[in-house]
Design an enzyme around this catalytic site. Structure first.
Site, PDB file in Angstrom:
ATOM      1  N   ALA A  22      38.011  41.122  43.114  1.00 41.14           N
ATOM      2  CA  ALA A  22      36.497  41.458  43.405  1.00 41.14           C
ATOM      3  C   ALA A  22      36.311  42.874  43.076  1.00 41.14           C
ATOM      4  O   ALA A  22      35.361  43.311  42.711  1.00 41.14           O
ATOM      5  CB  ALA A  22      35.968  41.101  44.641  1.00 41.14           C
ATOM      6  N   PHE A  33      34.838  41.154  48.750  1.00 43.26           N
ATOM      7  CA  PHE A  33      34.810  40.300  50.068  1.00 43.26           C
ATOM      8  C   PHE A  33      35.400  41.153  51.250  1.00 43.26           C
ATOM      9  O   PHE A  33      34.546  40.833  52.258  1.00 43.26           O
ATOM     10  CB  PHE A  33      35.812  39.344  49.848  1.00 43.26           C
ATOM     11  CG  PHE A  33      35.368  38.306  48.754  1.00 43.26           C
ATOM     12  CD1 PHE A  33      35.604  38.229  47.519  1.00 43.26           C
ATOM     13  CD2 PHE A  33      34.379  37.428  49.028  1.00 43.26           C
ATOM     14  CE1 PHE A  33      35.289  37.550  46.327  1.00 43.26           C
ATOM     15  CE2 PHE A  33      33.935  36.375  48.167  1.00 43.26           C
ATOM     16  CZ  PHE A  33      34.456  36.724  46.667  1.00 43.26           C
ATOM     17  N   ARG A  34      36.105  42.234  51.139  1.00 44.85           N
ATOM     18  CA  ARG A  34      36.797  42.690  52.333  1.00 44.85           C
ATOM     19  C   ARG A  34      36.747  44.250  52.384  1.00 44.85           C
ATOM     20  O   ARG A  34      37.225  45.106  53.316  1.00 44.85           O
ATOM     21  CB  ARG A  34      38.330  42.296  52.419  1.00 44.85           C
ATOM     22  CG  ARG A  34      38.280  40.816  52.544  1.00 44.85           C
ATOM     23  CD  ARG A  34      39.718  40.236  52.369  1.00 44.85           C
ATOM     24  NE  ARG A  34      39.578  38.795  52.400  1.00 44.85           N
ATOM     25  CZ  ARG A  34      39.489  38.161  51.505  1.00 44.85           C
ATOM     26  NH1 ARG A  34      39.293  38.592  50.272  1.00 44.85           N
ATOM     27  NH2 ARG A  34      39.369  36.788  51.505  1.00 44.85           N
ATOM     28  N   VAL A 102      35.014  34.826  39.991  1.00 44.85           N
ATOM     29  CA  VAL A 102      34.374  33.690  39.789  1.00 44.85           C
ATOM     30  C   VAL A 102      33.109  34.022  38.926  1.00 44.85           C
ATOM     31  O   VAL A 102      32.287  33.332  38.374  1.00 44.85           O
ATOM     32  CB  VAL A 102      33.924  32.642  40.731  1.00 44.85           C
ATOM     33  CG1 VAL A 102      35.444  32.200  41.649  1.00 44.85           C
ATOM     34  CG2 VAL A 102      33.302  33.435  41.737  1.00 44.85           C
ATOM     35  N   HIS A 118      40.296  31.033  40.612  1.00 45.91           N
ATOM     36  CA  HIS A 118      39.375  30.246  41.544  1.00 45.91           C
ATOM     37  C   HIS A 118      38.223  29.711  40.845  1.00 45.91           C
ATOM     38  O   HIS A 118      37.114  29.464  41.372  1.00 45.91           O
ATOM     39  CB  HIS A 118      38.827  31.345  42.467  1.00 45.91           C
ATOM     40  CG  HIS A 118      40.125  32.005  43.601  1.00 45.91           C
ATOM     41  ND1 HIS A 118      40.141  33.069  44.139  1.00 45.91           N
ATOM     42  CD2 HIS A 118      41.383  31.385  43.666  1.00 45.91           C
ATOM     43  CE1 HIS A 118      41.334  33.334  44.815  1.00 45.91           C
ATOM     44  NE2 HIS A 118      41.936  32.187  44.663  1.00 45.91           N
ATOM     45  N   CYS A 126      28.132  17.466  40.748  1.00 45.30           N
ATOM     46  CA  CYS A 126      28.189  17.148  42.186  1.00 45.30           C
ATOM     47  C   CYS A 126      29.172  16.778  42.849  1.00 45.30           C
ATOM     48  O   CYS A 126      30.192  16.364  42.184  1.00 45.30           O
ATOM     49  CB  CYS A 126      27.268  15.585  41.852  1.00 45.30           C
ATOM     50  SG  CYS A 126      27.285  14.570  43.285  1.00 45.30           S
ATOM     51  N   CYS A 147      22.562  10.738  42.876  1.00 43.46           N
ATOM     52  CA  CYS A 147      23.406   9.732  43.736  1.00 43.46           C
ATOM     53  C   CYS A 147      23.239  10.082  44.979  1.00 43.46           C
ATOM     54  O   CYS A 147      23.755   9.517  45.876  1.00 43.46           O
ATOM     55  CB  CYS A 147      24.987   9.942  43.008  1.00 43.46           C
ATOM     56  SG  CYS A 147      25.680  11.335  43.736  1.00 43.46           S
ATOM     57  N   SER A 185      42.171  44.130  44.093  1.00 47.19           N
ATOM     58  CA  SER A 185      42.402  43.115  44.889  1.00 47.19           C
ATOM     59  C   SER A 185      43.283  43.553  46.299  1.00 47.19           C
ATOM     60  O   SER A 185      44.132  44.289  46.263  1.00 47.19           O
ATOM     61  CB  SER A 185      43.249  42.070  44.402  1.00 47.19           C
ATOM     62  OG  SER A 185      43.483  40.943  45.052  1.00 47.19           O
ATOM     63  N   SER A 186      42.682  43.019  47.603  1.00 49.98           N
ATOM     64  CA  SER A 186      43.471  43.219  48.726  1.00 49.98           C
ATOM     65  C   SER A 186      44.733  42.299  48.783  1.00 49.98           C
ATOM     66  O   SER A 186      45.430  42.540  49.806  1.00 49.98           O
ATOM     67  CB  SER A 186      42.498  42.896  49.925  1.00 49.98           C
ATOM     68  OG  SER A 186      42.100  41.424  49.828  1.00 49.98           O
TER      69      SER A 186
HETATM   70  N1  APR Z   1      37.988  50.522  42.493  1.00 48.74           N
HETATM   71  C1  APR Z   1      39.310  50.267  43.109  1.00 48.74           C
HETATM   72  N2  APR Z   1      39.413  49.344  44.016  1.00 48.74           N
HETATM   73  C2  APR Z   1      38.042  48.783  44.537  1.00 48.74           C
HETATM   74  C3  APR Z   1      36.910  48.959  43.935  1.00 48.74           C
HETATM   75  C4  APR Z   1      37.033  49.867  42.959  1.00 48.74           C
HETATM   76  N3  APR Z   1      35.724  50.344  42.210  1.00 48.74           N
HETATM   77  N4  APR Z   1      36.113  48.333  44.411  1.00 48.74           N
HETATM   78  C5  APR Z   1      36.548  47.466  45.558  1.00 48.74           C
HETATM   79  N5  APR Z   1      37.950  47.612  45.471  1.00 48.74           N
HETATM   80  C6  APR Z   1      39.092  47.288  46.355  1.00 48.74           C
HETATM   81  C7  APR Z   1      38.808  47.162  47.803  1.00 48.74           C
HETATM   82  O1  APR Z   1      39.458  48.231  48.631  1.00 48.74           O
HETATM   83  C8  APR Z   1      39.468  46.020  48.148  1.00 48.74           C
HETATM   84  O2  APR Z   1      40.762  46.099  48.683  1.00 48.74           O
HETATM   85  O3  APR Z   1      39.196  45.762  45.996  1.00 48.74           O
HETATM   86  C9  APR Z   1      39.653  44.989  46.916  1.00 48.74           C
HETATM   87  C10 APR Z   1      39.119  43.677  46.838  1.00 48.74           C
HETATM   88  O4  APR Z   1      39.743  43.056  47.827  1.00 48.74           O
HETATM   89  P1  APR Z   1      38.709  41.795  48.460  1.00 48.74           P
HETATM   90  O5  APR Z   1      37.288  42.029  48.704  1.00 48.74           O
HETATM   91  O6  APR Z   1      39.867  40.919  49.310  1.00 48.74           O
HETATM   92  O7  APR Z   1      38.775  40.690  47.033  1.00 48.74           O
HETATM   93  P2  APR Z   1      39.936  39.761  46.426  1.00 48.74           P
HETATM   94  O8  APR Z   1      41.246  40.358  46.621  1.00 48.74           O
HETATM   95  O9  APR Z   1      39.433  39.513  45.052  1.00 48.74           O
HETATM   96  O10 APR Z   1      39.510  38.543  47.413  1.00 48.74           O
HETATM   97  C11 APR Z   1      40.429  37.326  46.963  1.00 48.74           C
HETATM   98  O11 APR Z   1      39.238  35.870  48.463  1.00 48.74           O
HETATM   99  O12 APR Z   1      37.318  35.274  49.357  1.00 48.74           O
HETATM  100  C12 APR Z   1      38.411  34.906  48.543  1.00 48.74           C
HETATM  101  O13 APR Z   1      38.029  33.550  46.757  1.00 48.74           O
HETATM  102  C13 APR Z   1      37.763  34.580  47.178  1.00 48.74           C
HETATM  103  O14 APR Z   1      38.739  35.462  44.956  1.00 48.74           O
HETATM  104  C14 APR Z   1      38.511  35.864  46.563  1.00 48.74           C
HETATM  105  C15 APR Z   1      39.824  36.061  47.359  1.00 48.74           C
END
Ligand code: APR
Length: 240
Positions: A22, A33-34, A102, A118, A126, A147, A185-186
């Protein structure tokens, strides 16, 4: 300079795979998300909403949440970083993108070898009879199927299986890679978070570009935390 190291890794690689979360779309305007105090799960509780139980037993809230998320996604578009990745794929600098996102922004920007682990908000159906529905119908408030079933986005809800064919393709691409670049991504959600280590175990160099530390930084050959993803991608692109 960390960016010069990433340039060199890209120049030396023959099979680079990018893995996005994200954080790839926050600079388009979409919350992740986090992230501390800005993540989506600070406002909504995923355990209450992003699952089949909520779809079946908390249907109004479930629908309200996903109509909100869809309206957010349609408000924004891919940023320069998404377009850089599409260009790199076109030029053969990367071979594909595995994404947890997504929002569909990678394909909107022109990327083609895409693995959406995802699912995406591109399709709606549906939950009961699987009849497909237009995204705009969902935006306009159609949430119940003829339905009687509940219409839902074609994304993977917590507790559901990931799309098998996509997952296997992502596994294959990961084991082929000699460079695996994580963007935003975290790495806290399984099984998606298994790919960086799978790449590493198969001899790939691992790069993590993320504002906050992840549990996988210790395995990475290069970690970039001090720059946003859009800036990293556009600056590296200028140097390549
Ligand atoms: N540059 C660098 N890092 C960034 C930026 C940016 N501009 N913006 C956000 N981040 C980092 C944040 O510090 C965070 O650690 O991106 C990371 C996003 O992590 P999450 O919010 O956990 O998103 P993600 O890892 O994609 O979550 C995985 O969790 O809720 C479910 O299905 C959902 O696909 C998602 C999955």
């Amino acid at each position: 300079m960390l960016l010069d190291e990433l340039v060199k890794l890209l120049q030396d690689s023959n099979y680079a795979i990018v893995f996005t979360g994200a954080g790839m779309s926050t600079e388009s305007g979409l919350p992740d998300f986090r992230s501390k105090d800005r993540g989506l799960w600070e406002k909504f509780n995923p355990n209450e909403l992003a699952n089949v139980h909520a779809l079946l037993h908390n249907t109004d809230e479930f629908t309200e949440f996903y109509q909100y998320r869809l309206s957010e996604i349609t408000k924004y578009q891919p940023h320069a970083g998404h377009h850089v990745l599409a260009k790199w794929e076109n030029d053969g600098k990367i071979k594909g993108i595995i994404t947890q996102n997504v929002d569909g922004f990678h394909s909107d920007a022109g990327s083609s070898n895409m693995m959406e682990l995802h699912g995406s908000f591109r399709t709606f159906h549906c939950h009961q009879c699987k009849k497909e529905y237009e995204r705009n119908a969902y935006l306009d408030g159609t949430s119940t199927c003829g339905c009687g079933g509940t219409i839902r986005p074609g994304i993977v809800l917590f507790g559901e299986n990931l799309p098998q064919e996509t997952f296997m393709r992502a596994e294959h691409e990961t084991t082929q890679s000699d460079l695996f670049i994580v963007l935003g991504s975290s790495l806290s959600v399984s099984p998606a978070n298994m790919f960086p280590l799978l790449a590493k175990e198969n001899g790939a160099k691992l790069v993590i570009v993320n504002r906050e530390p992840t549990d996988y930084d210790m395995y990475a050959d290069l970690v970039i935390q001090d720059k946003g993803i859009k800036e990293v991608l556009t600056e590296v692109n200028e140097k390549l």
